[in-house]
Design a protein around this motif. Structure first.
Motif, PDB file in Angstrom:
ATOM      1  N   LEU A  33     -15.122 108.330 -12.038  1.00 12.01           N
ATOM      2  CA  LEU A  33     -15.455 109.658 -11.515  1.00 12.01           C
ATOM      3  C   LEU A  33     -16.920 110.011 -11.749  1.00 12.01           C
ATOM      4  O   LEU A  33     -17.529 110.729 -10.943  1.00 12.01           O
TER       5      LEU A  33
ATOM      6  N   ALA B  97     -14.443 118.215 -10.172  1.00 12.62           N
ATOM      7  CA  ALA B  97     -13.170 117.829 -10.781  1.00 12.62           C
ATOM      8  C   ALA B  97     -12.367 119.095 -11.033  1.00 12.62           C
ATOM      9  O   ALA B  97     -12.872 120.045 -11.637  1.00 12.62           O
TER      10      ALA B  97
ATOM     11  N   ALA C  97      -6.501 112.268  -9.607  1.00 14.43           N
ATOM     12  CA  ALA C  97      -7.062 111.326 -10.563  1.00 14.43           C
ATOM     13  C   ALA C  97      -6.167 111.132 -11.778  1.00 14.43           C
ATOM     14  O   ALA C  97      -5.441 112.020 -12.185  1.00 14.43           O
TER      15      ALA C  97
END
Length: 370
Positions: free
Chosen positions: A72, A85, A331
């Motif tokens: 990420l 995020a 994720a």
């Protein structure tokens, strides 16, 4: 598993019912395979479920967190794969009650702490917390009925504490409490006014709507009409969530076009949504397999939809072409039995390659407003 399964199950049921700021290196030029004239994505983010299916119920060892999530913040050349995020999920009733137990401190999952936030922000990646998810729909209903204003105040205080924005994920498909949600938003905005510059991370307040206009209908109508108008914005933007399974490019574009066009035949009508006021969403991990969105950008739906997404024209609202960007579900470990995005399934070759192909700006810039 219960959070992701609940979300997927709800979309499947709905389909049946409706018939269905640290410095980072400069971005590389878009690749020829993905280059398209139009508006490049400004929002390019991933919902994040930690390693326990979206509960964030344990404090993470940050070395382990980095092993599982390094993609990420590094697509392979030192640049982040995403510019946002969204840590998912905070239980709204737990937040309202200020619950402290083994999994929460003052109503906040113990894993959603400053160390995790700083992990991302130190690389120029914006952070938000998502309140809700399908599992917590009943708790949203209870919390809004109990004290919507106090819930908004507590969400605002949490944003201030961690230096993050807040996402509203209220998946009530029948008779949502829009008056209560209005009170929640009013209380949040009293603490963190709308900021078109994007400079204040705590002022970022967004909402999730369905993939198209045929589920979460009442919420979609109210949000589009009252909170997402370019002239008098209240929320920054909406995320068009993933459907029950990864769509084809044609189906994804059709879903997203429904938001652009609205539903004039509904009563009350759903008005058109400006392209600059929403993102489209796709899976990176779905069931037992990582999608090309994670591993192979060239064969991904996001590559196939890239030209459409960057050139989608206003259909009654807004003035500029192109959706605001993409969001990816999800994720690390979105379910207890499904695939994860831990190595070797990390997503540099999908999401990361897309960030390079689309010249995604990191950090996120001031967003288009109309």
């Amino acid at each position: 598993m219960r959070v992701l399964f609940g979300r997927v199950k709800s979309f499947a049921a709905a389909a049946a019912l409706v018939a269905a700021a640290a410095a980072v290196p400069a971005a590389a030029p878009a690749t020829a395979a993905a280059a398209a004239t139009g508006t490049a994505p400004q929002v390019y983010g991933a919902w994040h479920c930690s390693d326990d299916a979206c509960t964030w119920a344990t404090v993470r060892d940050m070395a382990d967190f980095d092993r599982n999530n390094h993609w990420l913040i590094d697509r392979g050349d030192g640049r982040p794969s995403v510019n946002l995020a969204v840590l998912s999920f905070v239980n709204p009733l737990t937040l309202l009650n200020g619950t402290t137990n083994s999994a929460n401190t003052n109503g906040v999952p113990v894993g959603m702490n400053q160390a995790v936030v700083n992990y991302f922000t130190s690389h120029g990646v914006r952070v938000m917390l998502s309140i809700g998810g399908i599992t917590y729909t009943d708790d949203w209903n209870t919390a809004l009925a109990q004290n919507a204003t106090l819930l908004g105040q507590k969400a605002a205080a949490l944003a201030s504490q961690l230096g993050v924005g807040i996402e509203i994920d209220y998946e009530q498909s029948a008779s949502p409490n829009t008056a209560g949600l209005q009170a929640f938003i009013d209380a949040y905005r009293a603490a963190h006014p709308y900021d078109a510059s994007g400079a204040d991370p705590t002022a970022r307040l967004t909402i999730d709507v369905a993939a198209g206009d045929r589920w979460l209908i009442d919420l979609d109508q109210y949000a589009t009409a009252h909170w997402l108008t370019p002239g008098t914005p209240v929320l920054d933007y909406a995320n068009a969530m993933v459907p029950s399974r990864q769509p084809s490019a044609t189906d994804a574009e059709s879903n997203w076009q429904e938001h652009l066009t609205g539903k004039a035949n509904y009563s009350p009508a759903i008005p058109p949504l400006a392209p600059a006021k929403f993102t489209g969403s796709l899976y990176i991990a779905e069931g037992s397999k990582a999608r090309p969105e994670c591993t192979d950008f060239s064969s991904s739906v996001q590559n196939a939809t890239g030209s459409w997404t960057q050139n989608a024209a206003p259909a009654g609202a807004g003035t500029t072409n192109g959706l605001l960007g993409y969001m990816f579900w999800a994720a690390e470990r979105p379910s207890t039995r499904g695939v994860t995005t831990d190595p070797p399934n990390s997503c540099e070759g999908g999401v990361g390659a897309g960030a390079s192909a689309y010249s995604v700006p990191v950090p996120m810039p001031a967003l288009r407003q109309s």
